[in-house]
Design a protein around this motif. Structure first.
Motif, short mmCIF file in Angstrom:
data_model
loop_
_atom_site.label_atom_id
_atom_site.label_comp_id
_atom_site.label_asym_id
_atom_site.label_seq_id
_atom_site.Cartn_x
_atom_site.Cartn_y
_atom_site.Cartn_z
N GLU A 1 35.55 52.37 47.57
CA GLU A 1 36.88 52.13 48.29
C GLU A 1 36.75 50.65 47.94
O GLU A 1 35.85 50.23 47.49
CB GLU A 1 36.20 51.98 49.70
CG GLU A 1 37.58 51.45 50.52
CD GLU A 1 37.28 52.29 51.93
OE1 GLU A 1 38.36 51.92 52.89
OE2 GLU A 1 36.50 52.66 52.36
N TYR A 2 37.37 49.97 47.66
CA TYR A 2 37.61 48.23 47.56
C TYR A 2 37.44 47.90 48.41
O TYR A 2 38.47 47.80 49.78
CB TYR A 2 38.77 47.72 46.14
CG TYR A 2 38.07 48.58 44.75
CD1 TYR A 2 38.58 50.05 44.87
CD2 TYR A 2 37.69 48.74 44.55
CE1 TYR A 2 38.87 50.81 44.07
CE2 TYR A 2 37.16 49.12 42.81
CZ TYR A 2 37.57 50.35 42.83
OH TYR A 2 37.78 50.76 41.87
N TYR A 3 37.67 46.21 48.59
CA TYR A 3 37.40 45.74 49.18
C TYR A 3 37.74 44.20 48.88
O TYR A 3 37.43 43.70 47.55
CB TYR A 3 36.44 44.97 50.16
CG TYR A 3 36.98 43.80 51.54
CD1 TYR A 3 37.27 44.50 52.45
CD2 TYR A 3 35.62 43.18 51.67
CE1 TYR A 3 37.61 43.32 54.13
CE2 TYR A 3 35.95 42.01 52.58
CZ TYR A 3 36.98 42.31 53.54
OH TYR A 3 37.00 42.10 54.52
N HIS A 4 38.86 43.59 49.26
CA HIS A 4 39.68 42.12 48.94
C HIS A 4 39.87 41.07 50.01
O HIS A 4 40.26 41.16 50.86
CB HIS A 4 41.50 42.22 48.38
CG HIS A 4 41.87 40.94 47.83
ND1 HIS A 4 42.57 40.38 48.71
CD2 HIS A 4 41.42 39.58 46.43
CE1 HIS A 4 43.01 39.35 47.96
NE2 HIS A 4 42.77 39.23 46.86
N VAL A 5 39.66 39.85 49.19
CA VAL A 5 38.95 38.46 49.93
C VAL A 5 40.06 37.88 49.50
O VAL A 5 38.99 37.44 48.55
CB VAL A 5 37.78 38.30 50.91
CG1 VAL A 5 37.84 37.05 51.43
CG2 VAL A 5 37.08 39.51 52.02
N PRO A 6 41.32 36.64 49.32
CA PRO A 6 41.02 35.82 49.48
C PRO A 6 40.00 34.18 49.03
O PRO A 6 39.28 34.26 49.94
CB PRO A 6 42.52 35.49 49.10
CG PRO A 6 42.37 36.09 50.61
CD PRO A 6 41.73 37.17 50.69
N ARG A 7 39.89 33.20 48.05
CA ARG A 7 39.43 32.10 47.59
C ARG A 7 39.68 31.30 49.07
O ARG A 7 41.01 31.33 48.33
CB ARG A 7 38.83 32.19 46.90
CG ARG A 7 37.94 32.93 46.66
CD ARG A 7 36.99 32.46 44.87
NE ARG A 7 35.70 32.72 44.95
CZ ARG A 7 34.97 32.81 44.58
NH1 ARG A 7 34.00 31.90 45.68
NH2 ARG A 7 34.07 33.41 44.16
N GLU A 8 39.53 31.10 49.71
CA GLU A 8 40.09 29.94 50.87
C GLU A 8 39.22 28.74 50.51
O GLU A 8 38.73 28.81 51.11
CB GLU A 8 40.46 30.46 52.03
CG GLU A 8 41.10 31.56 51.88
CD GLU A 8 42.22 32.02 53.38
OE1 GLU A 8 40.50 32.04 54.30
OE2 GLU A 8 42.33 32.95 53.67
N SER A 9 40.48 27.76 50.49
CA SER A 9 39.51 26.32 49.48
C SER A 9 39.99 24.98 50.84
O SER A 9 41.13 25.00 50.19
CB SER A 9 38.96 26.03 48.82
OG SER A 9 38.14 24.82 48.82
N HIS A 10 39.47 24.38 51.77
CA HIS A 10 40.14 23.90 52.69
C HIS A 10 40.23 22.32 50.82
O HIS A 10 39.42 22.32 50.94
CB HIS A 10 39.22 23.28 53.32
CG HIS A 10 39.93 22.12 54.08
ND1 HIS A 10 40.25 21.00 54.15
CD2 HIS A 10 40.02 22.17 55.89
CE1 HIS A 10 40.60 19.72 55.59
NE2 HIS A 10 40.67 20.90 56.34
N PRO A 11 41.48 21.31 51.51
CA PRO A 11 41.97 20.53 50.44
C PRO A 11 40.78 19.56 50.91
O PRO A 11 40.11 18.95 49.29
CB PRO A 11 42.92 19.75 51.07
CG PRO A 11 43.90 20.94 52.30
CD PRO A 11 42.44 21.58 52.80
N VAL A 12 39.60 19.21 51.29
CA VAL A 12 38.73 18.14 51.72
C VAL A 12 37.57 18.92 50.81
O VAL A 12 37.03 18.10 49.71
CB VAL A 12 38.40 18.33 52.46
CG1 VAL A 12 37.02 17.23 53.00
CG2 VAL A 12 39.12 17.58 53.67
N GLY A 13 37.37 20.60 50.94
CA GLY A 13 36.34 21.08 50.37
C GLY A 13 36.58 20.39 49.19
O GLY A 13 35.39 21.26 48.20
N ALA A 14 38.09 21.13 48.60
CA ALA A 14 38.83 21.28 47.25
C ALA A 14 38.01 19.80 45.94
O ALA A 14 37.97 20.24 45.69
CB ALA A 14 39.82 21.47 46.95
N LYS A 15 38.05 18.90 47.14
CA LYS A 15 37.90 17.69 46.03
C LYS A 15 36.07 17.02 46.16
O LYS A 15 35.46 16.69 45.27
CB LYS A 15 38.50 16.38 47.33
CG LYS A 15 39.93 16.26 46.95
CD LYS A 15 40.69 15.10 48.43
CE LYS A 15 42.18 15.49 48.45
NZ LYS A 15 42.90 14.00 48.91
#
Length: 330
Positions: free
Chosen positions: A39-53
């Motif tokens: 069985e599979y489980y998917h979670v998208p990577r979510e990054s806050h704009p501040v975190g991305a910087k």
């Protein structure tokens, strides 16, 4: 992909009866269910704009990446621990607060987030007090820091050694080995078959285990620049320096990975590889199959997107045996 091209960097995490792999935008877990299906489980990577910087700034990016990784990893750990030993269709019958399962989850989670929160304070501060006991016979600053670092290393090795004796964690460490073998196989540009994957090393330069060891080594050198007396000041600066040690250790990990093919400099990463001899075990073929399934499903998600992948799986599950039916959860 030609051999002259550098393959994208993928990371992973061993779970209870499964493996999670992550790319730039997606993370996918594959687990072996009680009926032997995957069985599979998917979670998208979510990054806050501040975190991305912040992730673009050396020495700070490592801390941000670790926090994001811990948050993402906990979702996959929860999924795996809740479903691996339950027959498909019986999930609703499982009590959410089952004590034994919660204990197992916490044991596995401690491996992935060893340098965070309470566990990080324990591994940082307990050696300080132990080293202080040797103050009468080793009062010098250099001696105290070396003794403190040795106690920290002993505590780390003892902890890993003890938990690796439990059947559950031993299997997690086997999946950890399978995860590394899949990444090595991919980076060596080989066909993703069980035979090819099994021929690969279970060690990898980018492993979180290496990072944990580097925090011990890097911390020792950083501590030489701050006072050790009195004891209260030593405790305070150890706490305040935790982010610094983590940030520098992350950069050291990246450096050792970047120079791993340079004849002399490759040895810089060897201490981390030696620790992986404890945190990884040789997987069996079924465990490798799960790791391959997770990695290949991640590549499909990256190529087709989750919606297209769901449609593709829906068609497949109508024509294959029920034991091999696959589910994507998003």
């Amino acid at each position: 992909m030609s051999k002259s091209q550098t393959p994208p960097a993928y990371g992973g995490q061993a779970l209870i009866e499964g493996v999670m792999f992550g790319g730039k935008k997606d993370t996918v877990t594959a687990i072996r269910r009680k009926d032997d299906s995957i069985e599979y489980y998917h979670v998208p990577r979510e990054s806050h704009p501040v975190g991305a910087k912040l992730k673009k700034i050396p020495f700070i990016r490592g801390i941000v990446a670790l926090i994001e990784s811990a948050g993402n990893g906990s979702k996959h750990l929860t999924f795996a621990s809740d479903r691996y030993d339950v027959m498909p269709g019986e999930e609703a019958e499982v009590k959410e607060e089952e004590t034994s399962k919660l204990a197992m989850f916490l044991g596995v989670a401690a491996i992935g987030v060893l340098t965070f929160l309470f566990s990080k304070f324990i591994f940082t501060l307990v050696p300080v007090f132990l080293a202080e006991l040797f103050q009468p016979i080793a009062p010098g600053k250099t001696a105290q820091i070396i003794i403190e670092s040795l106690f920290k290393l002993m505590l780390l090795l003892t902890y890993i050694g003890l938990i690796s004796m439990t059947p559950l964690i031993k299997r997690v460490f086997q999946y950890h080995g399978a995860e590394h073998k899949v990444i090595n196989n991919y980076e060596n540009n080989l066909d993703m078959t069980v035979e090819n994957v099994q021929s690969q090393s279970r060690l990898h330069y980018r492993c979180g285990s290496s990072f944990i060891l580097f925090t011990v080594i890097v911390g020792m050198f950083i501590y030489f620049f701050v006072p050790t007396d009195p004891l209260w000041l030593r405790v305070v600066n150890r706490i305040l320096l935790i982010p610094v040690v983590l940030g520098v250790s992350f950069e050291v990990l990246q450096l050792t990975n970047a120079v791993r093919n340079v004849p002399v400099l490759r040895y810089l990463g060897y201490p981390g590889l030696w620790l992986q001899l404890l945190t990884t075990k040789e997987p069996d073929d079924q465990q490798v199959e799960v790791a391959i399934a997770s990695f290949e499903k991640l590549l499909e998600v990256e190529k087709y997107g989750v919606s297209v992948l769901n449609e593709k799986v829906a068609v497949e599950t109508e024509t294959v045996d029920e034991q091999k039916a696959m589910t994507i959860l998003s």
